[in-house]
Design a protein around this motif. Structure first.
Motif, mmCIF file in Angstrom:
data_model
loop_
_atom_site.group_PDB
_atom_site.id
_atom_site.type_symbol
_atom_site.label_atom_id
_atom_site.label_comp_id
_atom_site.label_asym_id
_atom_site.label_seq_id
_atom_site.Cartn_x
_atom_site.Cartn_y
_atom_site.Cartn_z
ATOM 1 N N PRO A 50 -108.031 -0.409 35.007
ATOM 2 C CA PRO A 50 -108.749 -1.247 33.793
ATOM 3 C C PRO A 50 -108.367 0.133 32.842
ATOM 4 C CG PRO A 50 -110.483 -0.334 35.278
ATOM 5 C CD PRO A 50 -109.520 -0.005 35.582
ATOM 6 N N MET A 51 -107.873 1.522 32.874
ATOM 7 C CA MET A 51 -107.121 2.674 32.051
ATOM 8 C C MET A 51 -105.375 2.153 31.839
ATOM 9 S SD MET A 51 -106.841 5.992 31.798
ATOM 10 C CE MET A 51 -106.087 6.157 33.501
ATOM 11 N N VAL A 52 -104.872 1.290 33.221
ATOM 12 C CA VAL A 52 -103.172 1.390 33.379
ATOM 13 C C VAL A 52 -103.326 -0.082 32.636
ATOM 14 C CG1 VAL A 52 -101.265 1.399 34.578
ATOM 15 C CG2 VAL A 52 -103.455 2.875 34.746
ATOM 16 N N VAL A 53 -104.245 -1.193 33.396
ATOM 17 C CA VAL A 53 -103.777 -2.586 32.631
ATOM 18 C C VAL A 53 -104.150 -2.691 31.178
ATOM 19 C CG1 VAL A 53 -104.083 -4.893 33.125
ATOM 20 C CG2 VAL A 53 -103.587 -3.242 35.421
ATOM 21 N N GLY A 54 -105.667 -2.826 31.036
ATOM 22 C CA GLY A 54 -106.269 -2.569 29.810
ATOM 23 C C GLY A 54 -106.474 -4.562 29.435
#
Length: 397
Positions: free
Chosen positions: A320-324
């Motif tokens: 979730p942090m990388v893909v957003g």
């Protein structure tokens, strides 16, 4: 009968026909008819298309996979073309880079897997020894059930059945039988990727300039760019995340003492492309591998438990942090797409499920989604319309 015109009378009652209302009514009925025809054709196509894709998997699967890979490689192609690399050479460089990464991944998985298959008889013996306590518990439980059945006067009837298990073919035999056809499909897919990439710039320019209006050209350019950005961003970020997770899994398994940790890390990385089902399959394989390796049944579960912990961190924090939020997809849509493409093309379809869902969703968001409920229950058309909002004329303020 004589058609009455505006101002004429029928007997003593004057009849006034409004041409505008007649034209609007006819246009509305025509729109409803065309919408009904489009809906019926769409339903028929939706029912027939999955069976056509499944029957023609030998053609559609490599073409679809090649197109998805080519779309993901478009940013690299455009980066090379901006540095004055010819299109054909840039496409060849993209293919060479992709094949190099794919071959490294395959070599890290297939060669150790071959050794595991060769040592399978010995490891099956280890598996039996590891599971011996559990088998004894199951045998005692089975005897207890048989005693209860006998107490009720019903003994298991029929002679015991003998099941003959054939010796499975070796991995090398499976590869040898399927290699020629797989090689042809891979060569065909590589050609599709090369010609798609080498003609990408000209094809995109021709598609945009062929529009009849400037607005249509801008919309087409925007949709093409959105498809490329969404697909390449998803596959690129997920690939980086999966490689990192695979390396962490391999390191942890190496510390635990699991043989061939790179193979297990590669399997976890590849299966992680399949949402939900891929991590479950990785955990089950690690359970089997741990039972075939370690004598203690509780210690044998440690590789699978370690992978589950790593996957929970990756799925809930890292991805979730990388893909957003930009590529956040409804989990229900992911499950439906996963089940559909897995039914059509098996494991390869499951790997392509999310990229295809992203492509279709991007195109539908730009083209507009049909209003089926409005057509069926509100006597509208298949197009979303907002009648309550005032319409601003083109060029007006």
């Amino acid at each position: 009968m004589k058609q009455l015109r505006e101002g004429e009378t029928s007997g003593d009652v004057p009849v006034v026909v409004q041409p505008v209302e007649v034209e609007e009514s006819a246009s509305y009925r025509r729109d409803r008819l065309l919408a009904a025809i489009a809906l019926i054709c769409g339903v028929g196509l939706a029912i027939a298309l999955p069976f056509a894709l499944r029957v023609g998997a030998e053609f559609f699967l490599p073409v679809t996979a090649a197109l998805v890979i080519a779309i993901a490689l478009v940013p690299l192609l455009e980066w090379l073309e901006r540095r004055r690399v010819p299109s054909a050479l840039a496409a060849l460089m993209c293919i060479v880079l992709f094949l190099a990464v794919a071959n490294i991944a395959v070599a890290a998985i297939v060669f150790p897997a071959t050794e595991w298959f060769q040592q399978l008889p010995e490891r099956v013996g280890q598996l039996r020894q590891t599971l011996a306590p559990l088998v004894e518990v199951y045998s005692d439980f089975e005897e207890f059930i048989d005693d209860i059945v006998r107490e009720f006067g019903r003994s298991p009837g029929g002679a015991p059945q003998t099941v003959q298990v054939e010796t499975p073919s070796t991995l090398l035999q499976i590869i040898a039988t399927s290699a020629p056809f797989a090689a042809i499909q891979m060569f065909f897919a590589v050609l599709v990727i090369f010609f798609f990439l080498s003609g990408w710039t000209r094809m995109r320019k021709r598609t945009i300039t062929a529009r009849a209006s400037f607005g249509g050209a801008m919309t087409t350019a925007r949709v093409i760019q959105q498809v490329v950005d969404a697909t390449s961003t998803y596959l690129g970020t997920i690939t980086i995340v999966n490689i990192g997770m695979g390396l962490v899994v391999a390191l942890v398994l190496h510390l635990i003492g699991m043989p061939t940790p790179l193979m297990w890390g590669g399997i976890a990385a590849v299966l992680n492309y399949i949402p939900y089902l891929g991590p479950i399959a990785s955990a089950l394989l690690l359970v089997l591998g741990g039972l075939m390796t370690f004598a203690d049944p509780w210690y044998a579960l440690l590789p699978a438990l370690s992978f589950i912990a790593i996957h929970l961190v990756e799925a809930n924090f890292v991805t979730p942090m990388v893909v957003g939020r930009r590529l956040t997809i409804n989990p229900l849509l992911i499950l439906l797409s996963l089940s559909f493409w897995a039914w059509v093309w098996g494991t390869a379809g499951a790997l392509l499920a999310v990229p295809l869902l992203i492509i279709f969703r991007t195109i539908l968001d730009a083209a507009g989604k049909p209003d089926i409920a409005g057509f069926l229950f509100e006597e509208g058309t298949l197009i979303h319309e907002h009648h309550d909002e005032p319409r601003t004329p083109a060029g007006g303020s």
